[in-house]
Each structure stands twice: as C-alpha cells, then as structure tokens.
Design an enzyme around this catalytic site. Structure first.
Site, PDB file in Angstrom:
ATOM      1  N   LYS A  68     -35.354  11.357   3.753  1.00 32.20           N
ATOM      2  CA  LYS A  68     -34.830  12.685   3.420  1.00 32.20           C
ATOM      3  C   LYS A  68     -34.958  13.562   4.664  1.00 32.20           C
ATOM      4  O   LYS A  68     -35.994  14.139   4.946  1.00 32.20           O
ATOM      5  CB  LYS A  68     -35.616  13.274   2.240  1.00 32.20           C
ATOM      6  CG  LYS A  68     -35.269  14.727   1.896  1.00 32.20           C
ATOM      7  CD  LYS A  68     -33.858  14.874   1.370  1.00 32.20           C
ATOM      8  CE  LYS A  68     -33.639  16.269   0.773  1.00 32.20           C
ATOM      9  NZ  LYS A  68     -33.692  17.360   1.779  1.00 32.20           N
ATOM     10  N   TYR A  90     -29.386   7.217  -0.938  1.00 27.15           N
ATOM     11  CA  TYR A  90     -28.302   8.196  -1.065  1.00 27.15           C
ATOM     12  C   TYR A  90     -26.965   7.467  -1.196  1.00 27.15           C
ATOM     13  O   TYR A  90     -26.625   6.642  -0.347  1.00 27.15           O
ATOM     14  CB  TYR A  90     -28.288   9.130   0.139  1.00 27.15           C
ATOM     15  CG  TYR A  90     -29.254  10.280  -0.019  1.00 27.15           C
ATOM     16  CD1 TYR A  90     -28.808  11.537  -0.439  1.00 27.15           C
ATOM     17  CD2 TYR A  90     -30.616  10.113   0.218  1.00 27.15           C
ATOM     18  CE1 TYR A  90     -29.698  12.592  -0.609  1.00 27.15           C
ATOM     19  CE2 TYR A  90     -31.512  11.162   0.045  1.00 27.15           C
ATOM     20  CZ  TYR A  90     -31.041  12.396  -0.369  1.00 27.15           C
ATOM     21  OH  TYR A  90     -31.924  13.430  -0.545  1.00 27.15           O
ATOM     22  N   TYR A  94     -24.759  13.087   3.027  1.00 30.52           N
ATOM     23  CA  TYR A  94     -25.249  14.340   2.442  1.00 30.52           C
ATOM     24  C   TYR A  94     -25.615  15.306   3.561  1.00 30.52           C
ATOM     25  O   TYR A  94     -26.201  14.910   4.567  1.00 30.52           O
ATOM     26  CB  TYR A  94     -26.478  14.038   1.587  1.00 30.52           C
ATOM     27  CG  TYR A  94     -27.111  15.222   0.904  1.00 30.52           C
ATOM     28  CD1 TYR A  94     -26.651  15.666  -0.329  1.00 30.52           C
ATOM     29  CD2 TYR A  94     -28.187  15.882   1.478  1.00 30.52           C
ATOM     30  CE1 TYR A  94     -27.244  16.744  -0.973  1.00 30.52           C
ATOM     31  CE2 TYR A  94     -28.789  16.957   0.850  1.00 30.52           C
ATOM     32  CZ  TYR A  94     -28.315  17.387  -0.379  1.00 30.52           C
ATOM     33  OH  TYR A  94     -28.906  18.452  -1.008  1.00 30.52           O
ATOM     34  N   ASP A 104     -31.301  30.210  -2.658  1.00 27.18           N
ATOM     35  CA  ASP A 104     -32.589  29.672  -2.208  1.00 27.18           C
ATOM     36  C   ASP A 104     -32.818  29.879  -0.717  1.00 27.18           C
ATOM     37  O   ASP A 104     -33.766  29.340  -0.139  1.00 27.18           O
ATOM     38  CB  ASP A 104     -32.699  28.184  -2.550  1.00 27.18           C
ATOM     39  CG  ASP A 104     -31.607  27.337  -1.894  1.00 27.18           C
ATOM     40  OD1 ASP A 104     -30.764  27.901  -1.163  1.00 27.18           O
ATOM     41  OD2 ASP A 104     -31.586  26.111  -2.117  1.00 27.18           O
ATOM     42  N   ASP A 109     -25.418  22.968   0.075  1.00 27.31           N
ATOM     43  CA  ASP A 109     -25.500  21.507   0.138  1.00 27.31           C
ATOM     44  C   ASP A 109     -24.157  20.876  -0.210  1.00 27.31           C
ATOM     45  O   ASP A 109     -23.411  21.396  -1.045  1.00 27.31           O
ATOM     46  CB  ASP A 109     -26.546  20.988  -0.851  1.00 27.31           C
ATOM     47  CG  ASP A 109     -27.953  21.451  -0.519  1.00 27.31           C
ATOM     48  OD1 ASP A 109     -28.272  21.546   0.679  1.00 27.31           O
ATOM     49  OD2 ASP A 109     -28.726  21.720  -1.457  1.00 27.31           O
ATOM     50  N   ASP A 141     -29.869  24.659  -7.784  1.00 27.24           N
ATOM     51  CA  ASP A 141     -29.690  23.904  -6.536  1.00 27.24           C
ATOM     52  C   ASP A 141     -28.372  23.129  -6.602  1.00 27.24           C
ATOM     53  O   ASP A 141     -28.340  21.901  -6.487  1.00 27.24           O
ATOM     54  CB  ASP A 141     -30.876  22.960  -6.320  1.00 27.24           C
ATOM     55  CG  ASP A 141     -30.918  22.385  -4.917  1.00 27.24           C
ATOM     56  OD1 ASP A 141     -30.233  22.927  -4.022  1.00 27.24           O
ATOM     57  OD2 ASP A 141     -31.630  21.384  -4.707  1.00 27.24           O
ATOM     58  N   TYR A 178     -33.880  10.618  -8.347  1.00 28.32           N
ATOM     59  CA  TYR A 178     -34.468  10.456  -7.013  1.00 28.32           C
ATOM     60  C   TYR A 178     -35.814  11.147  -6.830  1.00 28.32           C
ATOM     61  O   TYR A 178     -36.529  10.864  -5.869  1.00 28.32           O
ATOM     62  CB  TYR A 178     -33.474  10.861  -5.922  1.00 28.32           C
ATOM     63  CG  TYR A 178     -33.319  12.337  -5.609  1.00 28.32           C
ATOM     64  CD1 TYR A 178     -33.370  12.787  -4.286  1.00 28.32           C
ATOM     65  CD2 TYR A 178     -33.097  13.281  -6.609  1.00 28.32           C
ATOM     66  CE1 TYR A 178     -33.199  14.130  -3.983  1.00 28.32           C
ATOM     67  CE2 TYR A 178     -32.916  14.610  -6.310  1.00 28.32           C
ATOM     68  CZ  TYR A 178     -32.978  15.037  -4.996  1.00 28.32           C
ATOM     69  OH  TYR A 178     -32.808  16.365  -4.694  1.00 28.32           O
TER      70      TYR A 178
END
Length: 218
Positions: A68, A90, A94, A104, A109, A141, A178
């Site tokens: 990540k 993934y 990403y 946030d 994203d 999110d 995940y």
C-alpha cells in the site's frame, strides 16, 4: 581561478576555487532546494483540459500489488504505508487525481481499469465511468472508477453499467475484504453512474481551488 584539466580531451575547464570551510546558511539552502526541487505530483501536475470527465491521475499502487503506497503530502514522494494483511492484491491500478481535495483532506482516489500494471509514480489519462461510495471505519472515502483513456481495450467505456458484472463484483469484494485482517470495517455502497463521478471530481476541484486560495491569504 583554478584550472582543472579533462584527461579525456585537450580542453581545459576553469572552476572557481572554493573554501572548504564555508557552510551554507538556511537562507542559501532554502533557495538552492527550491530551484532544484522535483515537481509535487499533487500540486504541480495539471489535472488536464478535459477534466472532470477525462483527467490526469498519478498511480500509487500497481495492479496486482500488495504494498500500500501512498502520497506523502509534505514531500510529494510516494511512501510505503503498509503491506496488505491478506493474500488479496489490488485488482487494478490505484492512485489519486492531482489538484483535487476531499473532505478527508486528501486528493480524490481513483481506481483505473486497464490491461497492464503501471509503475508507481507514473501518471496517465483516465476517464471517469462511475463512483463507488465507501465508508471506511465510519468515514466517507469514495472512489472514482475510471478507465485508461489511452488503452484500446478499455477506452470505449463511458459508464460503469457497461462493465461485466463480474468486474464490479471483483472491485467490491476487494475493498470490502482488504482491511478485514486488520479488524477494520469497510462498507461499500451501490455503484453510481458516470455523472455522479464527474460531479464528485468537479466538487473536489472546487474544494482544492478554495483550499489553495485560503492558503495564499494566510
């Protein structure tokens, strides 16, 4: 001036003789680093003239990866946040959309569907085809679902409803699972169409403009 001879040629080069005891003060160093600093991918990369429909995005995590990676907002470098606790990887590339900001305080994203993994830190053109509303540990999110605008296998998609149902199930399952081994709860809501994604990107562009303006006024 001290002359330094290049042994590989008859040409000489003259350089000023420097005092080895001289040190740079903070002002000198700040000016030097400012001139030589690399571009910040969040702030310096343009979002693109066709945004919010087609936009540039920076890849943080390659398709098939377990590490990540995420943007370090202060330095502009890509840092290792963690390695996923489970065996899943993934499903697609990403990253984030430059010159956007969300509630946030992070850039928007985006998950980009395309044929091949892309190197971390690369940027590409993507087309928004849908929005995946997501709640991560009680906080909003959301993720933009996009396709690579320059991949002949995916660039014809215009809306998420055109994707095979299995593809959507794969994406949903990844984000639902995940973080399970970290004992963190993620809820994925129903996918929304392309227009919802375009509206979300536009809102994040407007928030970014307000964020920059407020910073300049301080």
């Amino acid at each position: 001036m001290a002359e330094i001879k290049d042994e590989g040629s008859a040409k000489g080069y003259a350089f000023p003789l420097r005092n080895p005891n001289v040190t740079l003060n903070e002002r000198n160093f700040a000016a030097f680093t400012h001139r030589s600093a690399a571009a910040h991918p969040w702030h310096d990369l343009e979002i693109g003239p066709e945004a919010p429909t087609v936009f540039n995005c920076v890849v943080e995590i390659s398709k098939g990866g377990k590490v990540k990676y995420e943007l370090d907002k202060n330095s502009g470098l890509i840092k290792v946040d963690r390695v996923l606790y489970s065996s899943i990887v993934y499903p697609h590339n990403y990253g984030f959309i430059p010159r956007t900001i969300c509630e946030d305080s992070d850039p928007m994203d985006v998950l980009v569907l395309m044929q091949e993994p892309v190197l971390t830190g690369s940027f590409l053109r993507a087309r928004a085809i849908g929005l995946m509303p997501m709640i991560d540990q009680g906080e909003k999110d959301d993720k933009i679902i996009a396709v690579c605008a320059d991949d002949p296998e995916f660039r014809h998609y215009r809306d998420i409803k055109e994707l095979p149902p299995h593809r959507l199930a794969e994406i949903r399952r990844f984000f639902e699972d995940y973080k399970k081994n970290e004992n963190k709860k993620v809820d994925v809501e129903a996918f929304l169409p392309a227009q919802a994604a375009i509206d979300a990107i536009k809102d994040s562009m407007d928030l970014y403009a307000a964020y920059i303006k407020a910073g300049l006024q301080r």
